[in-house]
Scaffold this motif. Structure first.
Motif, PDB file in Angstrom:
ATOM      1  N   ASP A  47       0.809  -1.222   0.000  1.00 31.87           N
ATOM      2  CA  ASP A  47       0.000   0.000   0.000  1.00 31.87           C
ATOM      3  C   ASP A  47       0.845   1.276   0.000  1.00 31.87           C
ATOM      4  OD1 ASP A  47      -2.258  -1.619   0.179  1.00 31.87           O
ATOM      5  OD2 ASP A  47      -2.277  -1.550   2.356  1.00 31.87           O
ATOM      6  N   GLY A  48       1.919   1.295  -0.769  1.00 32.72           N
ATOM      7  CA  GLY A  48       2.770   2.479  -0.792  1.00 32.72           C
ATOM      8  C   GLY A  48       3.785   2.528   0.335  1.00 32.72           C
ATOM      9  N   PHE A  49       3.707   1.586   1.266  1.00 33.58           N
ATOM     10  CA  PHE A  49       4.677   1.481   2.352  1.00 33.58           C
ATOM     11  C   PHE A  49       5.888   0.714   1.824  1.00 33.58           C
ATOM     12  CE2 PHE A  49       5.774  -1.361   6.142  1.00 33.58           C
ATOM     13  CZ  PHE A  49       6.644  -0.437   6.714  1.00 33.58           C
ATOM     14  N   ASP A  50       7.083   1.277   1.998  1.00 31.76           N
ATOM     15  CA  ASP A  50       8.293   0.688   1.431  1.00 31.76           C
ATOM     16  C   ASP A  50       8.803  -0.525   2.199  1.00 31.76           C
ATOM     17  OD1 ASP A  50       8.326   2.593  -0.571  1.00 31.76           O
ATOM     18  OD2 ASP A  50       9.587   3.969   0.574  1.00 31.76           O
ATOM     19  N   GLY A  51       8.156  -0.828   3.298  1.00 34.62           N
ATOM     20  CA  GLY A  51       8.624  -1.922   4.132  1.00 34.62           C
ATOM     21  C   GLY A  51       9.485  -1.407   5.267  1.00 34.62           C
ATOM     22  N   GLY A  52       9.742  -2.266   6.223  1.00 28.69           N
ATOM     23  CA  GLY A  52      10.521  -1.858   7.380  1.00 28.69           C
ATOM     24  C   GLY A  52      11.443  -2.954   7.855  1.00 28.69           C
ATOM     25  N   PRO A  53      12.173  -2.712   8.912  1.00 30.89           N
ATOM     26  CA  PRO A  53      13.168  -3.672   9.382  1.00 30.89           C
ATOM     27  C   PRO A  53      12.589  -4.854  10.137  1.00 30.89           C
ATOM     28  CG  PRO A  53      13.101  -1.791  10.843  1.00 30.89           C
ATOM     29  CD  PRO A  53      12.174  -1.477   9.705  1.00 30.89           C
ATOM     30  N   GLY A  54      11.280  -4.808  10.456  1.00 32.35           N
ATOM     31  CA  GLY A  54      10.669  -5.853  11.259  1.00 32.35           C
ATOM     32  C   GLY A  54      10.614  -5.463  12.720  1.00 32.35           C
ATOM     33  N   PHE A  55       9.870  -6.231  13.496  1.00 33.60           N
ATOM     34  CA  PHE A  55       9.724  -5.907  14.909  1.00 33.60           C
ATOM     35  C   PHE A  55       9.421  -7.159  15.716  1.00 33.60           C
ATOM     36  CE2 PHE A  55       5.546  -5.389  12.892  1.00 33.60           C
ATOM     37  CZ  PHE A  55       4.703  -6.097  13.728  1.00 33.60           C
ATOM     38  N   TYR A  80     -10.562   8.575   4.623  1.00 35.04           N
ATOM     39  CA  TYR A  80     -10.184   9.856   5.214  1.00 35.04           C
ATOM     40  C   TYR A  80      -9.189  10.637   4.362  1.00 35.04           C
ATOM     41  CZ  TYR A  80     -12.667   8.261   9.311  1.00 35.04           C
ATOM     42  OH  TYR A  80     -13.644   7.809  10.167  1.00 35.04           O
ATOM     43  N   GLY A  81      -8.947  10.184   3.141  1.00 40.52           N
ATOM     44  CA  GLY A  81      -8.199  11.001   2.191  1.00 40.52           C
ATOM     45  C   GLY A  81      -6.730  10.728   2.049  1.00 40.52           C
ATOM     46  N   GLY A  82      -6.190   9.756   2.788  1.00 40.00           N
ATOM     47  CA  GLY A  82      -4.798   9.386   2.617  1.00 40.00           C
ATOM     48  C   GLY A  82      -3.817  10.418   3.137  1.00 40.00           C
ATOM     49  N   ARG A  83      -2.611  10.406   2.581  1.00 42.43           N
ATOM     50  CA  ARG A  83      -1.521  11.220   3.131  1.00 42.43           C
ATOM     51  C   ARG A  83      -1.770  12.717   2.978  1.00 42.43           C
ATOM     52  NH1 ARG A  83       2.995  10.358   5.458  1.00 42.43           N
ATOM     53  NH2 ARG A  83       4.671  11.896   5.427  1.00 42.43           N
ATOM     54  N   ALA A  84      -2.387  13.137   1.865  1.00 42.70           N
ATOM     55  CA  ALA A  84      -2.636  14.567   1.673  1.00 42.70           C
ATOM     56  C   ALA A  84      -3.556  15.105   2.761  1.00 42.70           C
ATOM     57  CB  ALA A  84      -3.243  14.812   0.293  1.00 42.70           C
ATOM     58  N   ALA A  85      -4.603  14.354   3.081  1.00 45.60           N
ATOM     59  CA  ALA A  85      -5.529  14.776   4.143  1.00 45.60           C
ATOM     60  C   ALA A  85      -4.847  14.713   5.506  1.00 45.60           C
ATOM     61  CB  ALA A  85      -6.765  13.882   4.132  1.00 45.60           C
ATOM     62  N   PHE A  86      -3.988  13.733   5.677  1.00 48.00           N
ATOM     63  CA  PHE A  86      -3.216  13.583   6.915  1.00 48.00           C
ATOM     64  C   PHE A  86      -2.367  14.827   7.167  1.00 48.00           C
ATOM     65  CE2 PHE A  86       0.911  12.143   8.710  1.00 48.00           C
ATOM     66  CZ  PHE A  86       0.493  11.567   9.910  1.00 48.00           C
ATOM     67  N   LEU A  87      -1.641  15.266   6.142  1.00 47.92           N
ATOM     68  CA  LEU A  87      -0.761  16.423   6.291  1.00 47.92           C
ATOM     69  C   LEU A  87      -1.552  17.715   6.478  1.00 47.92           C
ATOM     70  CD1 LEU A  87       1.930  15.526   3.585  1.00 47.92           C
ATOM     71  CD2 LEU A  87       2.145  15.344   6.074  1.00 47.92           C
ATOM     72  N   SER A  88      -2.648  17.868   5.749  1.00 45.11           N
ATOM     73  CA  SER A  88      -3.446  19.092   5.885  1.00 45.11           C
ATOM     74  C   SER A  88      -4.075  19.181   7.269  1.00 45.11           C
ATOM     75  CB  SER A  88      -4.528  19.153   4.804  1.00 45.11           C
ATOM     76  OG  SER A  88      -5.496  18.124   4.969  1.00 45.11           O
ATOM     77  N   ALA A  89      -4.406  18.036   7.866  1.00 47.22           N
ATOM     78  CA  ALA A  89      -4.974  18.040   9.213  1.00 47.22           C
ATOM     79  C   ALA A  89      -3.979  18.624  10.212  1.00 47.22           C
ATOM     80  CB  ALA A  89      -5.369  16.626   9.629  1.00 47.22           C
ATOM     81  N   PHE A  90      -2.713  18.241  10.087  1.00 43.91           N
ATOM     82  CA  PHE A  90      -1.684  18.785  10.970  1.00 43.91           C
ATOM     83  C   PHE A  90      -1.559  20.290  10.795  1.00 43.91           C
ATOM     84  CE2 PHE A  90      -0.272  14.388  11.384  1.00 43.91           C
ATOM     85  CZ  PHE A  90       0.148  14.352  12.696  1.00 43.91           C
ATOM     86  N   GLN A  91      -1.534  20.752   9.545  1.00 45.74           N
ATOM     87  CA  GLN A  91      -1.376  22.176   9.294  1.00 45.74           C
ATOM     88  C   GLN A  91      -2.530  22.978   9.901  1.00 45.74           C
ATOM     89  OE1 GLN A  91      -1.156  22.118   5.036  1.00 45.74           O
ATOM     90  NE2 GLN A  91       0.993  21.486   4.974  1.00 45.74           N
TER      91      GLN A  91
END
Length: 424
Positions: A51-59, A194-205
């Protein structure tokens, strides 16, 4: 995905990715957590791209009650600050901003900030809010049309904490839906609704601009609200910076909204799925306070938090290296067979004093008493007014690996019972 090739893992492939939001689309995979508790209570989980996530080191997934408590009570080993508390690793710029939140601090910095607001949430202060909360609950329920079908989340579960939060922050009640929108967009990063990353960033602003405006007003003209207390407080002889205030506002807004909203929705949904116990609760409302504790155990509003090991350690028989992510799964700890008998059975007569719905240790939820009071008062009012209410259709879960909640829950209210005004 949990795999047999991951370091230190004791069981074969479990078949799910515990970090992927879609894993929880149909509910918490309790059978997977039960297996992990039995066979590998601290197990390695890979983080493949999706889903656009590049992956991570694991946990490391801590799924047993005792190990969750161990992590939570030792911030000197398992830090909330180093990698913050979100499961996914953050970009350096975002991490630096998140690390200013009280949620993402370790002692002694965490202790200093917690002292600022702790006196607001003492049992005495919370009990003093009873009359205003009772009026809010009365007004919310009075506005519901008997016999109608409503979305419980929008009409009831969200309204209660938003009204209380607006009063605590000293902001106009008409602004509460701004708080609702910002909260949804920030915690709903993984939910396309809820609009994805663009909505996420605008909420913070938008939220940070609002917080700055409110902070300036409170420094010019302080009130008796929590926000006035925070913006005028001093830590080591200095007031909090604008960045610190913005992050404090964010924490209060989310913590004061999400937990209670999901508790209220989870209560109705859980009781609807256990009609015999709901009938018993209707016949004996004095059972509600204990029932809320069981609802918190059975359906905790928050599923997990992340920590980062800052020293080599051992947890649940596994070697944890400094720098490893460790994720504590409250939803699993609340079903631990070694702590709760027959843990998958919902029982309003249970006394689950050790549930983890509000966390444990250093970051135990400051507002837990307020959330409990809001739930008790609102549910008492709602159940008394609409004794025959029922869930009327499929619920719509929040797409998240963090929030155990719902975006929508259709409820048929049924006929209204006679009512009285709230006590003063």
């Amino acid at each position: 995905m949990v795999t047999s090739e991951s370091p230190g893992l004791l069981i074969p492939k479990a078949g799910v990715d515990l970090g992927r939001p879609d894993t929880y689309a149909d509910g918490v995979p309790y059978e997977v957590f039960a297996r992990l508790r039995r066979e590998a209570p601290v197990s390695w989980v890979d983080e493949p791209p999706h889903d656009g996530f590049d992956g991570g080191p694991g946990f490391w997934a801590a799924t047993r009650h005792a190990d969750i408590v161990e992590v939570s009570r030792h911030p000197e080993v398992y830090s909330s600050h180093v990698g913050a508390t979100f499961l996914r690793d953050q970009r350096p710029r975002d991490l630096a901003a998140l690390q200013q939140m009280m949620l993402n601090l370790d002692p002694p910095d965490h202790s200093k900030l917690r002292k600022i607001v702790s006196r607001v949430f003492t049992p005495k202060m919370v009990n003093g809010m009873f009359s205003s909360i009772a009026r809010d609950a009365h007004d919310i329920v009075a506005g519901l049309e008997p016999g109608s079908e409503i979305d419980l989340v929008a009409k009831v579960s969200a309204e209660m904490p938003l009204m209380v939060l607006a009063d605590l922050l000293g902001v106009p009640r008409s602004d509460r839906h701004l708080l609702y929108s910002w909260t949804n967009r920030m915690v709903g990063l993984d939910d396309p609704a809820y609009g994805g990353r663009a909505a996420f960033l605008s909420a913070f602003q938008e939220m940070f601009a609002y917080a700055e405006e409110q902070a300036e007003m409170r420094r010019r003209d302080p009130g008796d609200d929590v926000w006035s207390l925070i913006v005028n407080a001093e830590v080591d002889g200095e007031r909090l910076s604008l960045d610190e205030l913005q992050r404090f506002f964010q924490l209060l807004m989310i913590a004061g909204n999400e937990t209670t909203r999901n508790l209220l929705t989870g209560a109705v949904l859980t009781l609807d799925r256990h009609p015999d116990q709901w009938a018993e609760l209707r016949a004996n409302p004095d059972l509600l306070e204990g029932a809320i504790e069981e609802i918190l155990r059975f359906h905790p509003p928050v599923m997990q938090f992340r920590r980062t090991a800052v020293a080599d350690a051992e947890l649940g028989g596994q070697r944890i290296a400094a720098g490893d992510k460790v994720v504590v799964f409250y939803v699993s700890g609340n079903r631990d067979e070694s702590v709760f008998s027959d843990p998958d059975r919902f029982d309003i007569h249970r006394n689950p004093v050790n549930h983890l719905a509000f966390g444990s240790g250093t970051h135990f939820c400051l507002g837990n008493s307020l959330a409990r009071l809001e739930a008790r008062v609102l549910l008492t009012e709602l159940f008394a007014r609409f004794p025959r209410m029922r869930v009327a259709g499929p619920s719509l879960r929040f797409r998240s690996n963090f929030i155990n909640g719902y975006r929508e829950l259709p409820v048929e209210l049924g006929p209204a019972a006679a009512r009285t005004a709230p006590e003063e």
